[in-house]
Design a protein around this motif. Structure first.
Motif, PDB file in Angstrom:
ATOM      1  N   ALA A   6      17.658 -77.845 -14.691  1.00 23.48           N
ATOM      2  CA  ALA A   6      18.458 -78.153 -15.876  1.00 23.48           C
ATOM      3  C   ALA A   6      17.553 -78.352 -17.088  1.00 23.48           C
ATOM      4  O   ALA A   6      17.815 -77.805 -18.157  1.00 23.48           O
ATOM      5  CB  ALA A   6      19.301 -79.399 -15.626  1.00 23.48           C
ATOM      6  N   GLU A   7      16.476 -79.109 -16.915  1.00 20.68           N
ATOM      7  CA  GLU A   7      15.562 -79.393 -18.021  1.00 20.68           C
ATOM      8  C   GLU A   7      14.865 -78.133 -18.527  1.00 20.68           C
ATOM      9  O   GLU A   7      14.563 -78.020 -19.707  1.00 20.68           O
ATOM     10  CB  GLU A   7      14.532 -80.430 -17.588  1.00 20.68           C
ATOM     11  CG  GLU A   7      15.150 -81.799 -17.334  1.00 20.68           C
ATOM     12  CD  GLU A   7      14.237 -82.735 -16.564  1.00 20.68           C
ATOM     13  OE1 GLU A   7      13.064 -82.397 -16.321  1.00 20.68           O
ATOM     14  OE2 GLU A   7      14.734 -83.820 -16.184  1.00 20.68           O
ATOM     15  N   ALA A   8      14.627 -77.170 -17.632  1.00 25.48           N
ATOM     16  CA  ALA A   8      13.957 -75.924 -18.020  1.00 25.48           C
ATOM     17  C   ALA A   8      14.919 -74.912 -18.641  1.00 25.48           C
ATOM     18  O   ALA A   8      14.498 -73.836 -19.052  1.00 25.48           O
ATOM     19  CB  ALA A   8      13.273 -75.307 -16.803  1.00 25.48           C
ATOM     20  N   GLY A   9      16.201 -75.241 -18.690  1.00 23.92           N
ATOM     21  CA  GLY A   9      17.175 -74.341 -19.285  1.00 23.92           C
ATOM     22  C   GLY A   9      17.664 -73.245 -18.354  1.00 23.92           C
ATOM     23  O   GLY A   9      18.315 -72.292 -18.795  1.00 23.92           O
ATOM     24  N   ALA A  10      17.370 -73.359 -17.051  1.00 27.42           N
ATOM     25  CA  ALA A  10      17.799 -72.325 -16.104  1.00 27.42           C
ATOM     26  C   ALA A  10      19.307 -72.386 -15.846  1.00 27.42           C
ATOM     27  O   ALA A  10      19.917 -71.381 -15.491  1.00 27.42           O
ATOM     28  CB  ALA A  10      17.043 -72.469 -14.782  1.00 27.42           C
ATOM     29  N   ILE A  11      19.892 -73.552 -16.032  1.00 22.74           N
ATOM     30  CA  ILE A  11      21.347 -73.703 -15.890  1.00 22.74           C
ATOM     31  C   ILE A  11      21.905 -73.578 -17.290  1.00 22.74           C
ATOM     32  O   ILE A  11      21.604 -74.382 -18.170  1.00 22.74           O
ATOM     33  CB  ILE A  11      21.694 -75.063 -15.242  1.00 22.74           C
ATOM     34  CG1 ILE A  11      21.087 -75.123 -13.841  1.00 22.74           C
ATOM     35  CG2 ILE A  11      23.199 -75.267 -15.202  1.00 22.74           C
ATOM     36  CD1 ILE A  11      21.174 -76.478 -13.183  1.00 22.74           C
ATOM     37  N   ARG A  12      22.745 -72.530 -17.505  1.00 22.08           N
ATOM     38  CA  ARG A  12      23.228 -72.271 -18.865  1.00 22.08           C
ATOM     39  C   ARG A  12      24.595 -71.616 -18.853  1.00 22.08           C
ATOM     40  O   ARG A  12      25.067 -71.163 -17.814  1.00 22.08           O
ATOM     41  CB  ARG A  12      22.225 -71.396 -19.603  1.00 22.08           C
ATOM     42  CG  ARG A  12      22.034 -70.037 -18.961  1.00 22.08           C
ATOM     43  CD  ARG A  12      21.047 -69.194 -19.718  1.00 22.08           C
ATOM     44  NE  ARG A  12      19.713 -69.723 -19.470  1.00 22.08           N
ATOM     45  CZ  ARG A  12      18.628 -68.993 -19.402  1.00 22.08           C
ATOM     46  NH1 ARG A  12      18.687 -67.721 -19.604  1.00 22.08           N
ATOM     47  NH2 ARG A  12      17.472 -69.532 -19.153  1.00 22.08           N
ATOM     48  N   GLY A  13      25.191 -71.581 -20.048  1.00 23.29           N
ATOM     49  CA  GLY A  13      26.475 -70.907 -20.224  1.00 23.29           C
ATOM     50  C   GLY A  13      27.603 -71.609 -19.503  1.00 23.29           C
ATOM     51  O   GLY A  13      27.619 -72.832 -19.365  1.00 23.29           O
TER      52      GLY A  13
END
Length: 172
Positions: A6-13
């Motif tokens: 989540a912190e790395a931005g892999a979970i999006r949209g």
């Protein structure tokens, strides 16, 4: 899922949490400001998830829906999360579930899976412990496996954790 994803931005949209239970991962996504939907068959768990969302001031949608029927779900998502559903499904049901995940996930988008691994020695009843080759076989058609890493599912109480695989996939 790991907070690092989540912190790395892999979970999006738009995020789908399949088999969301009491909604922790759905609420994690909502806390990132994402459009988060959790599905589960357990009405009581969904009520708990909705209560948690209210208490935490998070906007998330929780639906009573059978994840084994995802092929008939009429929505598309950018990220799919599965923390604890894959390993309770076996045989043709698992095959249908994976095909359904592919249906609801947009091409080029990611799925993160956390499942009990064959390294776990505890007695977990009807759980289908997954080997690395089980994961590779299940996601051989229409998916790119980005990583399969040893991980753990943390539990409240004894034994504290269960050996697991953390899998990152991309729908092709």
């Amino acid at each position: 899922m790991q907070p690092a994803h989540a912190e790395a931005g892999a979970i999006r949209g738009r995020v789908l949490d399949a088999g969301c239970g009491t909604g922790e991962h759905t609420l994690m996504a909502a806390g990132l400001g994402l459009d988060a939907t959790g599905i589960d068959l357990a009405s009581r768990a969904l009520r708990t998830a909705e209560d948690k969302a209210r208490v935490r001031g998070r906007t998330a949608r929780f639906l009573r829906y059978d994840a084994r029927e995802l092929a008939t779900f009429s929505e598309q998502f950018d990220t799919a999360l599965d923390c604890g559903l894959f390993h309770v499904l076996g045989g043709e049901v698992r095959t249908a579930y994976v095909a359904g995940l592919r249906t609801v996930l947009r091409s080029g988008r990611r799925c993160f899976l956390l499942c009990i691994s064959d390294r776990e020695r505890g007695d977990w009843g009807t759980v289908h412990r997954a080997s690395r080759s089980d994961v590779e076989a299940a996601f051989s058609d229409g998916w790119r496996i980005d990583s399969v890493e040893p991980s753990a599912i943390h539990l409240i109480g004894d034994p504290g954790h269960v050996e697991a695989w953390l899998v990152a996939l991309t729908r092709t």
